[in-house]
Design a protein around this motif. Sequence first.
Motif, PDB file in Angstrom:
ATOM      1  N   ASN A 146       0.809  -1.218   0.000  1.00 20.91           N
ATOM      2  CA  ASN A 146       0.000   0.000   0.000  1.00 20.91           C
ATOM      3  C   ASN A 146       0.849   1.280   0.000  1.00 20.91           C
ATOM      4  OD1 ASN A 146      -2.441  -1.462   0.103  1.00 20.91           O
ATOM      5  ND2 ASN A 146      -2.258  -1.686   2.336  1.00 20.91           N
ATOM      6  N   ASP A 147       2.179   1.110   0.093  1.00 21.49           N
ATOM      7  CA  ASP A 147       3.079   2.258   0.165  1.00 21.49           C
ATOM      8  C   ASP A 147       3.670   2.626  -1.184  1.00 21.49           C
ATOM      9  OD1 ASP A 147       2.650   2.435   2.877  1.00 21.49           O
ATOM     10  OD2 ASP A 147       4.364   1.166   3.397  1.00 21.49           O
ATOM     11  N   ILE A 148       2.943   2.342  -2.249  1.00 21.14           N
ATOM     12  CA  ILE A 148       3.423   2.704  -3.586  1.00 21.14           C
ATOM     13  C   ILE A 148       3.568   4.224  -3.675  1.00 21.14           C
ATOM     14  CG2 ILE A 148       2.866   2.708  -6.045  1.00 21.14           C
ATOM     15  CD1 ILE A 148       1.448   0.081  -5.682  1.00 21.14           C
ATOM     16  N   GLN A 149       4.684   4.674  -4.203  1.00 22.19           N
ATOM     17  CA  GLN A 149       4.938   6.112  -4.304  1.00 22.19           C
ATOM     18  C   GLN A 149       5.125   6.541  -5.751  1.00 22.19           C
ATOM     19  OE1 GLN A 149       8.895   7.259  -2.823  1.00 22.19           O
ATOM     20  NE2 GLN A 149       9.339   5.080  -2.492  1.00 22.19           N
ATOM     21  N   ASN A 150       4.705   7.749  -6.040  1.00 25.47           N
ATOM     22  CA  ASN A 150       4.886   8.324  -7.365  1.00 25.47           C
ATOM     23  C   ASN A 150       6.262   8.984  -7.403  1.00 25.47           C
ATOM     24  OD1 ASN A 150       4.788   9.662  -9.784  1.00 25.47           O
ATOM     25  ND2 ASN A 150       2.710  10.441  -9.522  1.00 25.47           N
ATOM     26  N   ILE A 151       7.144   8.527  -8.289  1.00 26.29           N
ATOM     27  CA  ILE A 151       8.515   9.052  -8.303  1.00 26.29           C
ATOM     28  C   ILE A 151       8.765  10.001  -9.482  1.00 26.29           C
ATOM     29  CG2 ILE A 151       9.443   7.065  -7.076  1.00 26.29           C
ATOM     30  CD1 ILE A 151      10.486   6.001  -9.736  1.00 26.29           C
ATOM     31  N   GLY A 152       7.746  10.279 -10.268  1.00 30.42           N
ATOM     32  CA  GLY A 152       7.933  11.219 -11.373  1.00 30.42           C
ATOM     33  C   GLY A 152       7.167  10.812 -12.609  1.00 30.42           C
ATOM     34  N   GLN A 153       7.433  11.493 -13.677  1.00 33.34           N
ATOM     35  CA  GLN A 153       6.777  11.210 -14.952  1.00 33.34           C
ATOM     36  C   GLN A 153       7.780  11.413 -16.077  1.00 33.34           C
ATOM     37  OE1 GLN A 153       3.132  13.295 -15.588  1.00 33.34           O
ATOM     38  NE2 GLN A 153       2.588  12.112 -17.402  1.00 33.34           N
ATOM     39  N   LEU A 154       7.821  10.472 -16.989  1.00 36.51           N
ATOM     40  CA  LEU A 154       8.713  10.587 -18.135  1.00 36.51           C
ATOM     41  C   LEU A 154       8.403  11.859 -18.921  1.00 36.51           C
ATOM     42  CD1 LEU A 154       8.552   6.923 -19.530  1.00 36.51           C
ATOM     43  CD2 LEU A 154      10.432   7.935 -18.230  1.00 36.51           C
ATOM     44  N   LYS A 155       9.441  12.557 -19.342  1.00 38.37           N
ATOM     45  CA  LYS A 155       9.226  13.697 -20.225  1.00 38.37           C
ATOM     46  C   LYS A 155       9.104  13.174 -21.651  1.00 38.37           C
ATOM     47  CE  LYS A 155      10.816  18.228 -21.704  1.00 38.37           C
ATOM     48  NZ  LYS A 155      11.832  19.300 -21.623  1.00 38.37           N
ATOM     49  N   LEU A 156       7.922  13.287 -22.210  1.00 37.80           N
ATOM     50  CA  LEU A 156       7.636  12.838 -23.566  1.00 37.80           C
ATOM     51  C   LEU A 156       7.365  14.069 -24.417  1.00 37.80           C
ATOM     52  CD1 LEU A 156       5.203   9.941 -22.575  1.00 37.80           C
ATOM     53  CD2 LEU A 156       7.651   9.757 -23.085  1.00 37.80           C
ATOM     54  N   VAL A 157       8.079  14.181 -25.519  1.00 39.66           N
ATOM     55  CA  VAL A 157       7.979  15.376 -26.359  1.00 39.66           C
ATOM     56  C   VAL A 157       7.640  14.970 -27.790  1.00 39.66           C
ATOM     57  CG1 VAL A 157       9.664  16.569 -24.910  1.00 39.66           C
ATOM     58  CG2 VAL A 157      10.439  15.392 -26.973  1.00 39.66           C
ATOM     59  N   ASN A 158       7.171  15.933 -28.551  1.00 37.75           N
ATOM     60  CA  ASN A 158       6.795  15.660 -29.941  1.00 37.75           C
ATOM     61  C   ASN A 158       7.117  16.854 -30.842  1.00 37.75           C
ATOM     62  OD1 ASN A 158       5.777  14.291 -32.143  1.00 37.75           O
ATOM     63  ND2 ASN A 158       3.654  14.862 -31.752  1.00 37.75           N
ATOM     64  N   PRO A 159       8.417  17.193 -30.987  1.00 42.05           N
ATOM     65  CA  PRO A 159       8.782  18.304 -31.879  1.00 42.05           C
ATOM     66  C   PRO A 159       8.607  17.880 -33.337  1.00 42.05           C
ATOM     67  CG  PRO A 159      10.744  17.233 -31.047  1.00 42.05           C
ATOM     68  CD  PRO A 159       9.580  16.613 -30.327  1.00 42.05           C
ATOM     69  N   PRO A 160       8.466  18.830 -34.263  1.00 33.95           N
ATOM     70  CA  PRO A 160       8.323  18.471 -35.679  1.00 33.95           C
ATOM     71  C   PRO A 160       9.581  17.779 -36.197  1.00 33.95           C
ATOM     72  CG  PRO A 160       8.618  20.844 -35.412  1.00 33.95           C
ATOM     73  CD  PRO A 160       8.404  20.280 -34.049  1.00 33.95           C
TER      74      PRO A 160
END
Length: 252
Positions: free
Chosen positions: A156-170
């Motif tokens: 029950n101690d699952i922690q959020n450690i961040g989010q991948l930076k996903l980009v979409n430049p031309p």
Amino acid sequence: MDRIAYIAAGGAARVLEDQAVLSNNLANVSTSGFREQLSAYRAVPFVAEGTSPTRVGTVVSTPGSNFGQGPMQETGHALDVAIMGDGWFAVQGPDGQEAYTRAGDLAVNQNNQLVNQAGFPILSNAGGPIEVPERGSITFTPDGAITALGAGDNPNDIQNIGQLKLVNPPPEAMQRGDDGLFRFVQGNAPAAAPADPNIRIAAGFIEKSNVSAAESMIGLIRNGRMFEMQMKVIQDADRNAERANGILSASN
């Protein structure tokens, strides 16, 4: 040098340049996220002062890369992720600047940072490396959020450690570096692309190279034949020169 031999030698050199591009593509046919490098011949006229541009040479140009989606392979590995459709993972390149890759076969280094197979840190939306708990297990959600459970922790101690930076430049704004990472073309784009919340990833999958081994092999064979043709032209020019010299010597 005879003009014919000079032009043929230039053509042979261009064939070898194109061969190098095809060989590099073929060598990376199994590299995760690799983008096929494109090459093309371009005719260039020889123009000298007081003469007509009746002869042309060739140069090999690299107009860019094939940004098409590569085949998806299911691995079931917790640290493997693949982008579905357009988009890029943001990494910290060897120069410390942000760069981009499609390779999603990730790992955790000795500093407990999430890295790619080349050892470059994967960046979060906050712009920094992603720290993973010691011997922890991590999970990716489709939007790139990362949760972790440390070794011995309560489920029950699952922690959020961040989010991948996903980009979409031309694509036209991107260029490949010698390290295999993509960056913005210098001088006409910002240093870093903004995160795109619409990009989705698939956990337990990796995207394979989008290089066609069959097409690359066909290109190598075609170039081999073209090189032989150029060499034959040089040999013919050399024989013609020898005959001309013989005729001139006999007349004297």
